[in-house]
Design a protein around this motif. Structure first.
Motif, PDB file in Angstrom:
ATOM      1  N   VAL A 191       4.434   4.903  -3.199  1.00  0.00           N
ATOM      2  CA  VAL A 191       3.699   6.154  -2.945  1.00  0.00           C
ATOM      3  C   VAL A 191       2.660   6.348  -4.050  1.00  0.00           C
ATOM      4  O   VAL A 191       2.868   5.946  -5.195  1.00  0.00           O
ATOM      5  N   CYS A 192       1.534   6.975  -3.676  1.00  0.00           N
ATOM      6  CA  CYS A 192       0.492   7.246  -4.667  1.00  0.00           C
ATOM      7  C   CYS A 192       0.647   8.672  -5.202  1.00  0.00           C
ATOM      8  O   CYS A 192       1.515   9.424  -4.754  1.00  0.00           O
ATOM      9  N   SER A 193      -0.199   9.041  -6.143  1.00  0.00           N
ATOM     10  CA  SER A 193      -0.016  10.327  -6.836  1.00  0.00           C
ATOM     11  C   SER A 193      -0.352  11.525  -5.952  1.00  0.00           C
ATOM     12  O   SER A 193      -0.128  12.666  -6.332  1.00  0.00           O
ATOM     13  N   ALA A 194      -0.888  11.312  -4.749  1.00  0.00           N
ATOM     14  CA  ALA A 194      -1.241  12.432  -3.866  1.00  0.00           C
ATOM     15  C   ALA A 194      -0.016  13.108  -3.256  1.00  0.00           C
ATOM     16  O   ALA A 194      -0.124  14.181  -2.677  1.00  0.00           O
ATOM     17  N   HIS A 195       1.153  12.480  -3.396  1.00  0.00           N
ATOM     18  CA  HIS A 195       2.335  13.019  -2.710  1.00  0.00           C
ATOM     19  C   HIS A 195       3.394  13.484  -3.704  1.00  0.00           C
ATOM     20  O   HIS A 195       3.630  12.826  -4.701  1.00  0.00           O
ATOM     21  N   ASN A 196       3.999  14.620  -3.385  1.00  0.00           N
ATOM     22  CA  ASN A 196       5.102  15.108  -4.206  1.00  0.00           C
ATOM     23  C   ASN A 196       6.403  14.520  -3.667  1.00  0.00           C
ATOM     24  O   ASN A 196       6.418  13.879  -2.629  1.00  0.00           O
ATOM     25  N   GLN A 203       0.852  -1.203   0.000  1.00  0.00           N
ATOM     26  CA  GLN A 203       0.000   0.000   0.000  1.00  0.00           C
ATOM     27  C   GLN A 203       0.881   1.243   0.000  1.00  0.00           C
ATOM     28  O   GLN A 203       2.090   1.146   0.155  1.00  0.00           O
ATOM     29  N   CYS A 204       0.236   2.407  -0.160  1.00  0.00           N
ATOM     30  CA  CYS A 204       1.010   3.658  -0.145  1.00  0.00           C
ATOM     31  C   CYS A 204       1.605   3.856   1.250  1.00  0.00           C
ATOM     32  O   CYS A 204       0.896   3.757   2.259  1.00  0.00           O
ATOM     33  N   VAL A 205       2.893   4.133   1.299  1.00  0.00           N
ATOM     34  CA  VAL A 205       3.601   4.233   2.566  1.00  0.00           C
ATOM     35  C   VAL A 205       3.192   5.504   3.335  1.00  0.00           C
ATOM     36  O   VAL A 205       3.337   5.577   4.556  1.00  0.00           O
ATOM     37  N   CYS A 206       2.597   6.484   2.613  1.00  0.00           N
ATOM     38  CA  CYS A 206       2.216   7.744   3.267  1.00  0.00           C
ATOM     39  C   CYS A 206       0.764   7.740   3.745  1.00  0.00           C
ATOM     40  O   CYS A 206       0.461   8.198   4.832  1.00  0.00           O
ATOM     41  N   CYS A 207      -0.155   7.270   2.892  1.00  0.00           N
ATOM     42  CA  CYS A 207      -1.578   7.403   3.250  1.00  0.00           C
ATOM     43  C   CYS A 207      -2.325   6.069   3.214  1.00  0.00           C
ATOM     44  O   CYS A 207      -3.550   6.049   3.351  1.00  0.00           O
ATOM     45  N   GLN A 208      -1.613   4.983   3.066  1.00  0.00           N
ATOM     46  CA  GLN A 208      -2.196   3.633   3.107  1.00  0.00           C
ATOM     47  C   GLN A 208      -3.214   3.350   1.999  1.00  0.00           C
ATOM     48  O   GLN A 208      -3.981   2.389   2.085  1.00  0.00           O
TER      49      GLN A 208
HETATM   50 ZN   LIG Z   1      -0.667   7.994  -0.727  1.00  0.00          ZN
END
Ligand SMILES: [Zn+2]
Length: 233
Positions: free
Chosen positions: A176-181, A154-159
């Motif tokens: 990481v998903c596209s929500a993070h820079n 899963q995304c390491v920042c927002c799961q």
């Molecule tokens: Zn994410």
């Protein structure tokens, strides 16, 4: 003079280095003491009786005593020489890679029977011939045993679930998903799937699978970059 007690263990020789005079130091991953550096007296002499048993990539039984700085090897006996590896340049290159990763990622004198077992079984696998999956499989398993597994489910920042991931972040240690820079390696869903699968499979199963070349390059780059990042710390 007081006689020093002898200790016995078995270990895989990861590497050797020149020491003073005719001595050599050998770094072994041992079953009882973890990674440990030993001094082998006279190992650079042609007729050293320790010679073959302390060649890199040999499973060896040793008897040693604790010296002031380094443990000193008194006896060494080959358990398994993995001779197939030593006769093939590609296999030597892979074995050197495995040994270097263990040497760089493990701490001295932190024994772990699972790591010892992983090294022994991987060298056995390697002696059966070249398989491009050995390096990435070994790396992922070792990272996992050291508690350094990358987050690939899963995304390491927002799961957010794996299907939303667009990249692999070395700093954050996973997808990481596209929500993070920020800095990340772009990675395809197919390569993510392989990373996730390879982390959960056992060696017997991995031996039987093959991966398409184009995908292999992508997922190997992600693992190698992460490994290099971890080895730099
Ligand atoms: Zn994410």
């Amino acid at each position: 003079m007081r006689k020093l007690p002898l200790y016995k263990t078995k270990g895989i020789v990861l590497l050797t280095k020149k020491a003073k005079e005719a001595d050599k130091n050998a770094v072994l991953y041992t079953s009882d003491y973890g990674k440990m550096e030993f001094c082998a007296k006279g190992l650079r002499k042609i007729k050293s009786r320790l010679g073959a048993a302390l060649e890199p990539f040999t499973l060896t039984e040793i008897a040693f005593w604790w010296g002031e700085k380094l443990a000193i090897i008194r006896e060494a006996k080959i358990i398994h020489s993995y001779s197939e590896i030593k006769e093939n340049l590609d296999l030597i290159e892979t074995a050197s890679f495995l040994a270097r990763v263990v040497d760089r990622l493990t701490q001295a004198n932190h024994p772990d029977k699972n790591i010892f077992g992983l090294i022994v079984s991987s060298f056995l696998w390697l002696s059966e011939g070249v398989n491009p999956l050995i390096k990435p499989f070994f790396s992922l398993k070792l990272l996992s045993l050291l508690g350094l597994s990358p987050q690939v489910s899963q995304c390491v920042c927002c799961q957010k679930k794996r299907q939303e991931a667009v990249g692999f972040s070395l700093e954050k240690g996973g997808l990481v998903c596209s929500a993070h820079n920020g800095n990340y390696l772009p990675i395809s869903q197919q390569a993510i799937h392989i990373l996730d699968r390879l982390s959960s499979l056992n060696m017997a199963t991995v031996k039987r699978i093959t991966i398409a070349k184009n995908l292999f390059g992508e997922f190997e780059m992600a693992i190698n970059s992460y490994l290099t990042y971890q080895m730099g710390h």
